[in-house]
Structures are given as C-alpha cells and as structure tokens.
Motif scaffolding. Structure first.
Motif, PDB file in Angstrom:
ATOM      1  N   SER A 194      23.667  48.391  44.252  1.00 40.77           N
ATOM      2  CA  SER A 194      24.457  48.776  45.466  1.00 40.77           C
ATOM      3  C   SER A 194      25.835  49.058  44.952  1.00 40.77           C
ATOM      4  O   SER A 194      26.381  48.479  43.866  1.00 40.77           O
ATOM      5  N   PRO A 195      26.866  49.320  45.909  1.00 45.66           N
ATOM      6  CA  PRO A 195      28.421  49.560  45.339  1.00 45.66           C
ATOM      7  C   PRO A 195      29.104  47.925  45.229  1.00 45.66           C
ATOM      8  O   PRO A 195      28.378  47.185  46.057  1.00 45.66           O
ATOM      9  N   PHE A 196      29.897  47.736  44.502  1.00 41.92           N
ATOM     10  CA  PHE A 196      30.368  46.488  44.378  1.00 41.92           C
ATOM     11  C   PHE A 196      31.252  46.054  45.489  1.00 41.92           C
ATOM     12  O   PHE A 196      32.021  46.876  46.373  1.00 41.92           O
ATOM     13  N   GLU A 197      31.441  44.698  45.835  1.00 41.98           N
ATOM     14  CA  GLU A 197      32.202  44.144  46.820  1.00 41.98           C
ATOM     15  C   GLU A 197      33.093  43.262  45.575  1.00 41.98           C
ATOM     16  O   GLU A 197      32.410  42.573  44.566  1.00 41.98           O
ATOM     17  N   LEU A 198      34.489  43.084  45.938  1.00 37.50           N
ATOM     18  CA  LEU A 198      35.056  42.449  44.987  1.00 37.50           C
ATOM     19  C   LEU A 198      36.036  41.120  45.695  1.00 37.50           C
ATOM     20  O   LEU A 198      35.936  41.330  46.869  1.00 37.50           O
ATOM     21  N   ALA A 199      36.301  40.094  45.044  1.00 37.09           N
ATOM     22  CA  ALA A 199      37.023  39.113  45.646  1.00 37.09           C
ATOM     23  C   ALA A 199      37.912  38.727  44.556  1.00 37.09           C
ATOM     24  O   ALA A 199      37.642  38.746  43.215  1.00 37.09           O
ATOM     25  N   ARG A 200      39.059  37.888  44.849  1.00 32.55           N
ATOM     26  CA  ARG A 200      40.062  37.485  44.065  1.00 32.55           C
ATOM     27  C   ARG A 200      39.893  35.884  44.421  1.00 32.55           C
ATOM     28  O   ARG A 200      40.414  35.395  45.620  1.00 32.55           O
ATOM     29  N   LEU A 201      39.428  35.071  43.280  1.00 32.00           N
ATOM     30  CA  LEU A 201      39.229  33.660  43.578  1.00 32.00           C
ATOM     31  C   LEU A 201      40.364  32.835  43.132  1.00 32.00           C
ATOM     32  O   LEU A 201      41.055  33.235  42.265  1.00 32.00           O
ATOM     33  N   SER A 202      40.501  31.874  44.057  1.00 32.99           N
ATOM     34  CA  SER A 202      41.278  30.802  43.340  1.00 32.99           C
ATOM     35  C   SER A 202      40.594  30.080  42.146  1.00 32.99           C
ATOM     36  O   SER A 202      39.489  30.110  42.032  1.00 32.99           O
ATOM     37  N   GLY A 203      41.324  29.895  41.166  1.00 35.96           N
ATOM     38  CA  GLY A 203      40.963  29.108  40.013  1.00 35.96           C
ATOM     39  C   GLY A 203      40.174  27.660  40.415  1.00 35.96           C
ATOM     40  O   GLY A 203      39.238  27.246  39.701  1.00 35.96           O
ATOM     41  N   HIS A 204      40.489  27.095  41.706  1.00 33.56           N
ATOM     42  CA  HIS A 204      39.822  25.829  42.128  1.00 33.56           C
ATOM     43  C   HIS A 204      38.808  26.240  43.110  1.00 33.56           C
ATOM     44  O   HIS A 204      38.309  25.347  43.995  1.00 33.56           O
ATOM     45  N   SER A 205      38.622  27.588  43.461  1.00 34.45           N
ATOM     46  CA  SER A 205      37.496  27.881  44.385  1.00 34.45           C
ATOM     47  C   SER A 205      36.167  27.082  44.371  1.00 34.45           C
ATOM     48  O   SER A 205      35.650  26.991  43.160  1.00 34.45           O
ATOM     49  N   ALA A 206      35.764  26.555  45.492  1.00 34.66           N
ATOM     50  CA  ALA A 206      34.382  26.053  45.737  1.00 34.66           C
ATOM     51  C   ALA A 206      33.084  26.988  45.522  1.00 34.66           C
ATOM     52  O   ALA A 206      32.112  26.368  45.327  1.00 34.66           O
ATOM     53  N   TYR A 207      33.448  28.059  45.246  1.00 32.34           N
ATOM     54  CA  TYR A 207      32.414  28.913  45.040  1.00 32.34           C
ATOM     55  C   TYR A 207      31.927  28.830  43.413  1.00 32.34           C
ATOM     56  O   TYR A 207      30.664  29.041  43.236  1.00 32.34           O
TER      57      TYR A 207
END
Length: 227
Positions: free
Chosen positions: A153-166
């Motif tokens: 599928s086409p991409f989804e993008l995100a800009r994460l904090s370096g401390h992201s709980a993800y």
C-alpha cells in the motif's frame, strides 16, 4: 521578487504575508499521528529523506547494498496483543482481536539503524504464511519480496519524538525520528510493517542502488543474508 519555499505561487508584493509551513512537531504518543505521504511538503520532508522513506523496494536489500557493514536482525519482542487503534483500522480487524506483534532492530555492523514493528492478523498466519510465526532473528523483508504478486500500500509517515512510547524503551533517543508504515498483501493475506529510522541511520544521501522493479537484483541482495 523570489518567493520562499512553500509560499503562494502568484507574484508577491511588498506587505504580502509569506506562507511558510510550520515546523513539524514530533509525536510522542503510543499510537502516533500517521499521515499520508502526500501531506508532507518538500520543506517538511527533504529530498534525501523522501527518497528513502517513500521507496517501495526492500529496505533489507537496500541496507545490504550499502556495503556499510554486516547486516543483521535482532528480535526485541514477539507476542500476541491487541493492535493499536490505527493498526486495527488499516488491517481491518475487529477491535479486540489479538494479532502477532513482532519488534526488531535492523543493524549494520552491530549498530541499530532501524526499529521495525510488524503486525500479523491471525487470519494471515495460516497456509503458506504460517512460517511467519517463527521468524526468530530472520529478516521479514527478505521473505516478503520473494512472493510474486505481492502488493504494498502507499506509505503513511510520522515524525516521532525520540522518547516516543511507540518505540521500545531501549531504543529511544534524544532527537526526533522519521517513521513510515505500509500494508503488504499476499494473495489476500494482509500484514502491517512500520519502520523507524533511528539517529544512527546516516546514509540519507547515499544513492539507492536497488529498485523494486529490478527484482533479480533485490533477490540477489537478500539471499546473501544468512537465514
């Protein structure tokens, strides 16, 4: 007069406001704010990063082709859990249905450069894909791109904090990180793969020597990885 990047396309006159995209905030939530790739401007997503983040070939093959040290996979976690709400939406699974979640590090010469999270609905882990339950420290990408007719599928993008709980706690960092995700479909069986490019990922300016359309080259690269 010249206009700033992101400004209106008409000729600006003195006193006109110049519209410049605001800096992209970093997301620290457990389920990040993922956005379609088309929503990111060239100011927010510079060309070197765009080339890597939006390339639909095998990331495993591209890392191997860099010849920047031995490629390896380290599994951090694998277990059954309820996917995050946005993952449920993309995979079209019931809200409380568990899926197999796998989190790994992709490493070059022992250094972690990418954190990857894969979500496998239980309905996708039977028949010819049942072996994906037992990947251990093998590369998922080295397997998926072997399937003829595989769709991405086409991409989804995100800009994460370096401390992201993800991200797993032991790979969190002081600077934000770019992340991407997409669904793979193999004869109607879907799975979701997300990849977070860590601060130790430095080859943003490196040329992409392998392209998905060159499946022979991709196969040659991934077959060099020890299974």
């Amino acid at each position: 007069m010249p206009t700033a990047a992101g400004a209106c396309s008409r000729l600006c006159i003195p006193g006109d406001p110049v519209i410049v995209p605001a800096p992209l905030p970093a997301d620290s939530g457990r389920d990040p704010l993922w956005r379609p790739e088309q929503q990111f401007t060239s100011t927010q997503l510079a060309a070197p990063r765009r080339r890597w983040l939006l390339d639909d070939g095998s990331l495993t093959a591209r890392l191997v082709a860099l010849d920047a040290g031995a490629f390896s996979v380290r599994r951090l976690y694998q277990g059954w859990q309820v996917p995050l709400p946005s993952e449920q939406r993309l995979l079209q699974v019931p809200a409380r249905q568990r899926a197999l979640v796998r989190e790994v590090l992709l490493r070059l010469d022992g250094q972690a450069v990418v954190f990857a999270r894969s979500v496998f609905p239980i309905s996708s882990l039977n028949g010819e894909l049942a072996h994906l339950r037992k990947l251990q420290h093998r590369s998922l990408g080295a397997i998926l791109f072997r399937y003829p007719g595989m769709q991405r599928s086409p991409f989804e993008l995100a800009r994460l904090s370096g401390h992201s709980a993800y991200m797993a706690p032991w790979v969190r960092q002081e600077v934000p990180a770019w992340a991407r995700r997409s669904c793979f479909d193999i004869r109607g069986k879907r799975l979701l793969v997300s990849e977070v490019f860590l601060q130790e990922f430095t080859p943003w300016d490196a040329s992409l020597a392998v392209h998905r359309s060159r499946r022979g080259t991709v196969s040659a690269a991934i077959h060099r990885i020890k299974q």
